[in-house]
Every structure is written in C-alpha cells, then in structure tokens.
Design an enzyme around this catalytic site. Structure first.
Site, PDB file in Angstrom:
ATOM      1  N   HIS A  18      91.473  25.192  27.792  1.00  0.00           N
ATOM      2  CA  HIS A  18      91.623  24.569  29.007  1.00  0.00           C
ATOM      3  C   HIS A  18      89.718  23.715  29.628  1.00  0.00           C
ATOM      4  O   HIS A  18      89.020  23.984  29.042  1.00  0.00           O
ATOM      5  CB  HIS A  18      92.279  25.104  29.651  1.00  0.00           C
ATOM      6  CG  HIS A  18      91.347  26.077  29.975  1.00  0.00           C
ATOM      7  ND1 HIS A  18      90.349  26.111  31.348  1.00  0.00           N
ATOM      8  CD2 HIS A  18      91.987  27.253  30.733  1.00  0.00           C
ATOM      9  CE1 HIS A  18      90.335  27.854  31.845  1.00  0.00           C
ATOM     10  NE2 HIS A  18      91.010  28.486  31.170  1.00  0.00           N
ATOM     11  N   HIS A  21      86.332  25.988  29.199  1.00  0.00           N
ATOM     12  CA  HIS A  21      86.276  26.249  28.232  1.00  0.00           C
ATOM     13  C   HIS A  21      85.609  24.461  28.006  1.00  0.00           C
ATOM     14  O   HIS A  21      84.017  24.726  27.812  1.00  0.00           O
ATOM     15  CB  HIS A  21      86.535  26.136  27.327  1.00  0.00           C
ATOM     16  CG  HIS A  21      87.875  27.671  27.785  1.00  0.00           C
ATOM     17  ND1 HIS A  21      89.428  26.882  27.713  1.00  0.00           N
ATOM     18  CD2 HIS A  21      87.722  28.880  27.572  1.00  0.00           C
ATOM     19  CE1 HIS A  21      89.785  28.352  28.259  1.00  0.00           C
ATOM     20  NE2 HIS A  21      89.002  29.428  27.972  1.00  0.00           N
ATOM     21  N   CYS A 137      93.335  45.108  30.431  1.00  0.00           N
ATOM     22  CA  CYS A 137      94.244  43.514  30.945  1.00  0.00           C
ATOM     23  C   CYS A 137      94.177  43.242  29.123  1.00  0.00           C
ATOM     24  O   CYS A 137      92.784  42.891  29.631  1.00  0.00           O
ATOM     25  CB  CYS A 137      93.423  43.300  31.623  1.00  0.00           C
ATOM     26  SG  CYS A 137      94.594  41.583  32.389  1.00  0.00           S
ATOM     27  N   CYS A 140      93.222  38.933  30.265  1.00  0.00           N
ATOM     28  CA  CYS A 140      90.842  39.486  30.436  1.00  0.00           C
ATOM     29  C   CYS A 140      90.778  39.579  29.642  1.00  0.00           C
ATOM     30  O   CYS A 140      89.448  39.168  28.844  1.00  0.00           O
ATOM     31  CB  CYS A 140      91.240  40.051  31.679  1.00  0.00           C
ATOM     32  SG  CYS A 140      91.428  39.900  32.780  1.00  0.00           S
ATOM     33  N   CYS A 161      96.545  43.410  37.070  1.00  0.00           N
ATOM     34  CA  CYS A 161      95.510  42.785  37.071  1.00  0.00           C
ATOM     35  C   CYS A 161      95.589  41.269  38.056  1.00  0.00           C
ATOM     36  O   CYS A 161      95.837  41.063  38.321  1.00  0.00           O
ATOM     37  CB  CYS A 161      95.303  42.472  35.652  1.00  0.00           C
ATOM     38  SG  CYS A 161      93.971  40.487  35.520  1.00  0.00           S
ATOM     39  N   HIS A 164      95.256  38.276  37.041  1.00  0.00           N
ATOM     40  CA  HIS A 164      96.563  37.206  35.789  1.00  0.00           C
ATOM     41  C   HIS A 164      98.084  38.369  36.711  1.00  0.00           C
ATOM     42  O   HIS A 164      98.630  37.608  35.569  1.00  0.00           O
ATOM     43  CB  HIS A 164      96.628  38.391  34.554  1.00  0.00           C
ATOM     44  CG  HIS A 164      95.711  36.813  34.030  1.00  0.00           C
ATOM     45  ND1 HIS A 164      94.391  38.233  33.523  1.00  0.00           N
ATOM     46  CD2 HIS A 164      95.520  36.175  32.797  1.00  0.00           C
ATOM     47  CE1 HIS A 164      93.662  37.568  32.407  1.00  0.00           C
ATOM     48  NE2 HIS A 164      93.984  36.133  32.241  1.00  0.00           N
ATOM     49  N   LYS A 321      91.329  31.154  40.018  1.00  0.00           N
ATOM     50  CA  LYS A 321      90.936  30.355  39.138  1.00  0.00           C
ATOM     51  C   LYS A 321      91.466  30.378  37.766  1.00  0.00           C
ATOM     52  O   LYS A 321      92.630  30.490  38.344  1.00  0.00           O
ATOM     53  CB  LYS A 321      90.312  31.989  38.557  1.00  0.00           C
ATOM     54  CG  LYS A 321      88.977  31.740  37.323  1.00  0.00           C
ATOM     55  CD  LYS A 321      88.576  32.835  36.160  1.00  0.00           C
ATOM     56  CE  LYS A 321      87.989  32.407  34.596  1.00  0.00           C
ATOM     57  NZ  LYS A 321      88.314  33.656  33.977  1.00  0.00           N
ATOM     58  N   LYS A 324      94.415  30.049  31.765  1.00  0.00           N
ATOM     59  CA  LYS A 324      95.917  30.045  30.818  1.00  0.00           C
ATOM     60  C   LYS A 324      97.159  30.672  31.575  1.00  0.00           C
ATOM     61  O   LYS A 324      98.114  29.910  31.010  1.00  0.00           O
ATOM     62  CB  LYS A 324      95.413  30.702  29.392  1.00  0.00           C
ATOM     63  CG  LYS A 324      96.031  28.798  28.657  1.00  0.00           C
ATOM     64  CD  LYS A 324      95.236  27.645  27.876  1.00  0.00           C
ATOM     65  CE  LYS A 324      95.859  26.843  27.710  1.00  0.00           C
ATOM     66  NZ  LYS A 324      95.584  25.180  27.394  1.00  0.00           N
TER      67      LYS A 324
END
Ligand code: MSP
Length: 747
Positions: A18, A21, A137, A140, A161, A164, A321, A324
C-alpha cells in the site's frame, strides 16, 4: 568514483503493498536518482521478506503454498512499483531482494555461524539456547510488550495488539537467543562516535535512551514444528531462523556477502564496493535497524551501516497508522488509476515532513496535484512554451536586451540583465540541494516551487501579451520568455529525481536533447538554454482533475472492492488474495469460535519480547540444514502431517442450552451434546453476533480434546468452530447441511 548504497525495508510478502510501502521506495528511488545526478555510482535495494507464520497463514487463506503465494505477491508488487517508475527498467531499483533466494540462505546461515563462533564484547557466547515465551502478533510479525497490548477482555484471554486490534498469541518454546544485552556499551559508544548514524535526532535520542535503559537478549529462532517456512538454523534442523534475524541480513547478502554463488552472479564484489549503505525505514522498525542490526553486525565482525534514516508514518484522518490489516491505507491500484504516477511521487515527497507522521487521504492528493502541479508547474510550462510558439514561431528567443531598449524594458518592469534572476535561481538550487542532503524533501520542493512563483511573477508583471503588441518591446518580450524557459530548464533538472517522466517530458518540450538525469544540479549555469533552438510541441503535463467527480469514482470503486472482498470472505473456498487488490485480512479462515486464550497459557507472564520480531520460518539448504550450499534450496511448504491432524479431535455437537455469561459482552455459555454420557459445558466468544435462544438445537463442530480451562469462572470443556469473516473477524458458526448424529467425528 564515490558510491552510494540505499535500501528500503524488505516488505512482508503476505499481502499486496500500500502507500506506506510505496513511500519508502519512492524516497529510496528519489535519493538514488539524485545521487546519480551528483556523480555517485549508486545501488538501490528494495524487495520482500518472505518467511514466517504470517506468510504461511496468508498463503493458506489464499489456497496457495507459501512459495506460490510469495511469488504471486512479488509479481504484483513489481508491477505496481513499475507503474511508479521504481523498477530497474525505469531507472529504479538495482536489486529486488527476496529472502527466499538460495544465496540468501547461504549468506544468512554463514552470518549465524560467524556470530555463533565469536564472543560478545563482554566475553560470552553470542548465541545460546534458552526458552522463550511471549505475546506474538502475527500481522505485525513481532512480539509485544505489555504497553503495546490492550489487556484481554476476559480473565485468561488473549490481549489485543494495539495496532491491529486483534488477539495476540502466547508463544512459548525452546529457542536460540542472541545476547543483545551484552552490546549496550558497544552500541552507546558507536552512537556517540557516529552522530549521524541514526537520523533524525528525535529517533537517535529514542534509540540511545532505549539502549541506556538496558537491553534484553533476543530470541532468534523458532522450532521448525511451529514455524517451518523459514531458514533452518545451521547445525540444528529442529530450529528455524527467526525472521528479523534472517531479514536484516538481506542488506549484505544482496551484495554478495557470505555467498560465492551470489558474487559470481554479480560479476564483482558489490559488498566491497557499496557497503556500508544507508537504510531508509519507517520509524515502526527503528529498534530492529538501529539496535539489533548493528549489534548483529558487531557480533559477526562486519562493518556497520552508514546510517539508519527513519521517516514517520502515513496515518488515516483519524490518526491511525495506515495498514493493510486495518484496511485504512491508500491503495496503490486506486492511485495508479486516478493519478499521474509522477503526481503521487511528488505528493509523497512534498506532503510529509520527513521524520514526522502525516495524515493522508485521496482528496489531499487530488488537491495538491491540482494546485501545485496542474496550476503550478504544468501551467508555467504550458503558458511559457505556448507564448514562445505564438510570438516566436517556436524558436527559443534571445536572452539579452540591447542598450537601446533598456529603458523600455525597465518601463515594462523587466530588469536590464538577468543576473538577479540567475543568482536567485542559484540560491534556490542551493537550498534545494542542502535540503535534500538533510532529508528535508518537503523543504527542497518548497524551494523549487519558489522558483515557479518567481517565473510566474515575471510573466504576470511583464505581461507578454501586452509587450507583443509593440514592435519596440520585442526584445523585452524575448528576454522575458527566455528567462521563463531557462527557469523551466533548471526546474527540469532539479525535479528529475522526483518526477523523472514529467521532467523528461519538460525537457523534450523545451526542445533539449540528452536527459535531465545527466545534469548535476550543482553545476547548472545560467544560459544553458540555447537561443535559436526550437522548442517542442506543447502537451499538458498535469491535467486538472475534477475533484468531486474523481472522489465519487474512487469511493464507488473502493465500496465495490470491499463488497467483493466480503463476498469472497463469506465463501472460504473462493477467498483469495488474487481476487482482491487490497485487504488481505478480509479473507475467511477457520478459527476457534473466539474462545479467548485457548492457546494454553501457563499463567506465567510473557518474557520481555525480543527486539520486535516478525513472523517465522522455512526451508532447508540441505538435509543437515547446514553447509550453505550454492545449489538452490527448494523452499518447503509448511504442511502438517496426518499425525499432526489426528491429534485434534473434532466432533459434531448439538446445542442443548445457550445463555449469556453474566458481566461479559462476548461470551455465551452452552451445554452441548457430543453423544457422550453427559453434555459438556462450552464457552464461546460469539455473544455479539448470535442470540443465544436461536442457537438451541443447532448442530455445530466442536474441538473435543482441548484441555478444559476456566473463563469467567466457568469451565469450558471444548471449543466451537466458526469461520472468521471480514476485518472485524465476525464469527460464522461451522454447521452441517445434512443430518448428522451427535458425536460423529470430523476427519
Ligand atoms: N519485513 C519487515 C522489514 C524487514 S527489513 C529487514 C517489515 N515489513 S513491512 O511490510 O511491514 O514494511 C514496513 C515498512 O513499510 C515500514 O518501515 C515503512 O517503511 C513502510 N510502511 C508501511 N506502512 C507504513 C505507513 N502507514 N506509513 C509509512 N510507511 C509505512 O516491517
């Protein structure tokens, strides 16, 4: 020749990339192009991190083997990067590094052996065997500290987490450890004597205080039985290398370190030529790069990187943040469809103050593209060249104003000579260069846009359309348009690393030969544009976008994509990352019906996590798992055997009673008939999704040999199975379409 080696992190090959990256890769690409203009021989690495549990899980969800899955992701990622001019063919990365490369296995194992054979600065062995337990996790790919977790909702349950918002697993097993704790003093000394090693300062201070606070040893292996998709530990086939340990080494194995085969393939010793390099990373993986990696290198007696440069994170409008897993990151296919890729590159470098976090959505990109590019740069180029076509038949006009016409020029507000403009361009160019060297890309671009404003003002003050009416002002008109066109030439050189394609298009429209990439910005001299040459045809560089229309299209597209993801999630057999351009977490996978904490917690509190780990594990170079061979080791998929499978006893059960557990939003308490003498009491965390009364009489699949455990004071004697659907993991009970007797075994 001066050399410059720059790397991005190698991205997890579990799901499609995404904007986060893309960002680091664009920054790397920008820096290498800039350095090449400045006369450096450059090498640019990006790539994928292809081992571990997370990848095993993602591949299982997509119905592929891990190798098939990473090949698929790499194929897609390369296509997307190519669309942004980041691939080798477009002058981008030199190597797309993959940790499943045979030479990387060889190099990583050699690295392990080297570290294992040496001692820490405090005279103890670098690598030793111990026992590790911690909250892991998988998305992660890291172990979590207590502060990174939201405590479990129920006693004995799994914490979540924080990134997430999903349960983490308690991992406990025999493991090799890297004695990081012995490296605190050596690292602090190194930071002290290399003040530029960690950038920016805020991150450097963070790292120093972390190390001062004392370091824990790091677990660097997993048992092959728990993570098989990983590099085997040399000399111990029962263990696989923990993926952070494996992944970091990629930065040197790519250059041929530790592998004769790679050196032969490269044809020269790139390690000798390019190492040490600059690692560009997001601040989320600072500790691994600025603490673990340098300690690993000290352990193996390899020179440390030149610098670890950490940028901030792209956040959604609520400040989370972009990722994905959360599905809140901007999707590359959408960006590719609706924006000029150079506009996205420009946006990324212009919008974020390097080092700080930045909120983003599609609308902000649209706005910047319209204002800075369509109305700014694009408009300056097209109006200048259009006027050169109109008033000078497309011939670059002369720069000078003769003595006789000086007064007239002055009256029109135009300076007699161009030196003032020339020196202000030099000043801006110097600011641009200095800011790039300082990683302040947004400031560099701000400065360049100052040049645009200056040229725009020159034109609007002089009003060429009025000058054109008077034959006497012909020279003034000529000088004004020359100055604007020469400013554009400077811009094309400065902006080449940001927008290679558009800068080349500007170059061609100016009628220039050669390539802006061949010009060192610090060597730009006023007057390089030759009067009398012909400019090319004018073509719009950045067409204006209708914001409302484009936003409506984007929103519709995303809604359709989410719908199709949900549909594939609802039918597990068709769930596949291939069908989705984005959210890998939207697939469905069989899971426990959210009985929290059924992982068997021993009650011990998890150890301090290793440096943030990653996912784990995979294949073997040779049967012994050692002796780094040059022949390609075939990655082995992480299958379980039938013996593993039969350990899990699953039976058909009929729900006899169902009720909510007092003071719990999540838990339902069932009695379930498994065809045994007594029905069993089983708890399941599905209360948010099912009305208990409606479940009575339902036949369900139950794991019947799970060790009983207490939840909210009730003993749960098994686990009800459900599919986990969509991002929030909505449970859908596994059930039977045909009549089945209670207690029938699932095989
Ligand atoms: N595989 C590890 C890195 C190993 S390097 C030896 C990893 N992979 S990742 O796929 O999670 O990519 C992390 C990197 O992607 C971040 O450090 C950053 O460079 C980039 N980004 C991913 N999401 C991001 C944002 N939301 N914002 C900015 N960049 C982030 O960690």
């Amino acid at each position: 020749m001066k050399t410059f080696y720059v790397t991005t992190p190698i991205y997890y090959a579990n799901s499609l990339p995404h904007m986060g990256h893309l960002y680091t890769t664009v920054v790397g690409d920008f820096l290498r192009r800039y350095k090449r203009q400045r006369g450096f021989e450059t090498y640019f690495l990006t790539g994928t991190d292809e081992h571990g549990t997370n990848i095993e899980r993602a591949s299982a969800r997509a119905g592929r083997t891990p190798k098939e899955h990473v090949d698929y992701i790499v194929g897609e990622l390369k296509k997307m990067f190519a669309a942004f001019g980041l691939d080798t063919e477009h002058g981008g990365y030199d190597v797309f590094m993959r940790t499943t490369e045979a030479f990387h296995y060889e190099g990583a194992q050699e690295f392990w052996r080297r570290a294992a054979a040496r001692q820490t600065p405090k005279g103890r062995e670098n690598i030793y065997k111990g026992f590790y337990e911690g909250w892991f996790c998988a998305p992660c790919g890291t172990f979590k500290t207590e502060s990174e977790l939201q405590p479990a909702a129920e006693e004995g349950g799994q914490p979540l987490c924080l990134i997430h918002e999903r349960p983490v697993d308690l991992v406990s097993e025999e493991s090799y450890f890297f004695r990081l704790s012995d490296y605190d003093e050596a690292l602090l000394e190194y930071y002290e004597s290399h003040p530029d090693f960690v950038f920016p300062d805020a991150r450097r201070n963070e790292v120093i205080s972390l190390v001062r606070g004392g370091l824990e040893d790091v677990s660097i292996s997993r048992q092959k039985s728990s993570v098989s998709w990983a590099i085997p530990v040399p000399g111990d086939p029962n263990h696989t290398v923990y993926i952070w340990f494996d992944a970091l080494i990629n930065y040197i194995t790519a250059l041929g370190w530790g592998s004769e085969a790679r050196r032969a393939e490269l044809g020269e010793d790139l390690f000798a030529k390019f190492w040490p390099g600059v690692h560009l990373i997001g601040k989320d993986i600072l500790r691994q790069h600025a603490v673990l990696w340098p300690a690993m290198l000290l352990a193996a007696d390899v020179e440390l990187p030149r610098a670890v440069v950490a940028h901030g994170l792209w956040l959604d409008q609520t400040g989370r943040k972009g990722s994905k897993t959360l599905g809140n990151a901007l999707e590359l296919p959408v960006l590719i469809r609706h924006f000029k890729t150079d506009a996205v590159r420009y946006f990324l470098l212009r919008e974020m103050s390097f080092g700080q976090d930045c909120k983003v959505d599609y609308e902000v990109i649209l706005e910047r593209s319209n204002s800075d590019l369509a109305s700014g740069l694009g408009n300056l180029v097209s109006r200048t060249l259009t006027m050169i076509h109109k008033y000078f038949d497309g011939v670059v006009p002369a720069p000078d104003i003769s003595e006789a016409r000086l007064l007239l020029a002055k009256r029109a507000g135009v300076d007699s000579d161009a030196m003032e403009l020339a020196s202000s361009l030099e000043l801006v160019r110097d600011q641009f260069v200095q800011n790039v060297e300082d990683y302040a890309f947004h400031r560099a671009l701000e400065a360049a846009w100052g040049m645009i404003a200056r040229a725009d003002k020159l034109i609007s003050d002089a009003k060429p359309w009025e000058l054109a009416r008077s034959e006497e002002q012909r020279e003034t008109l000529s000088a004004v348009l020359y100055r604007a066109a020469e400013t554009i030439r400077w811009l094309a050189v400065l902006l080449y690393p940001v927008m290679p394609e558009s800068s080349r298009a500007i170059w061609t429209q100016l009628g220039l030969t050669g390539d802006p990439q061949e010009f060192d910005p610090t060597e730009l001299k006023w007057g390089g544009l030759r009067a009398g040459g012909r400019v090319g045809a004018v073509a719009p560089l950045f067409p204006r976008t209708d914001k409302a229309k484009t936003m409506a299209e984007i929103e519709k597209e995303i809604a359709q994509r989410k719908e199709s993801d949900a549909a594939s999630a609802a039918s597990p057999s068709t769930a596949s990352t291939a069908s989705s351009s984005s959210n890998e977490s939207a697939g469905a996978h069989a899971t426990q019906a959210a009985v929290p904490g059924s992982q068997t917690a021993s009650g011990t509190s998890p150890a301090q996590p290793p440096m943030q780990g990653a996912t784990e594990a995979q294949p073997a170079p040779n049967a012994q798992g050692q002796g780094a061979s040059a022949s390609a080791p075939e990655p082995v998929a992480s299958y379980i055997t039938i013996d593993d499978f039969v350990k899990v006893e699953m039976r058909v059960g009929e729900i006899l009673t169902a009720e909510r557990v007092p003071k719990s939003d999540k838990l339902l308490r069932f009695t379930i008939d498994l065809g045994e003498a007594q029905p069993r009491q089983i708890l399941a965390g599905i209360a948010e999704y099912y009305e208990p009364e409606k479940l009575i009489g339902r036949k369900v699949a139950v794991v019947s040999n799970l060790k009983p455990r207490k939840l909210r004071g009730f003993e749960s004697q098994g686990m009800v199975l459900a599919a986990s659907v969509g991002e929030e993991g909505r449970p859908v009970l596994a059930t039977f379409a045909e009549e089945v007797p209670n207690g029938a075994r699932l095989k």
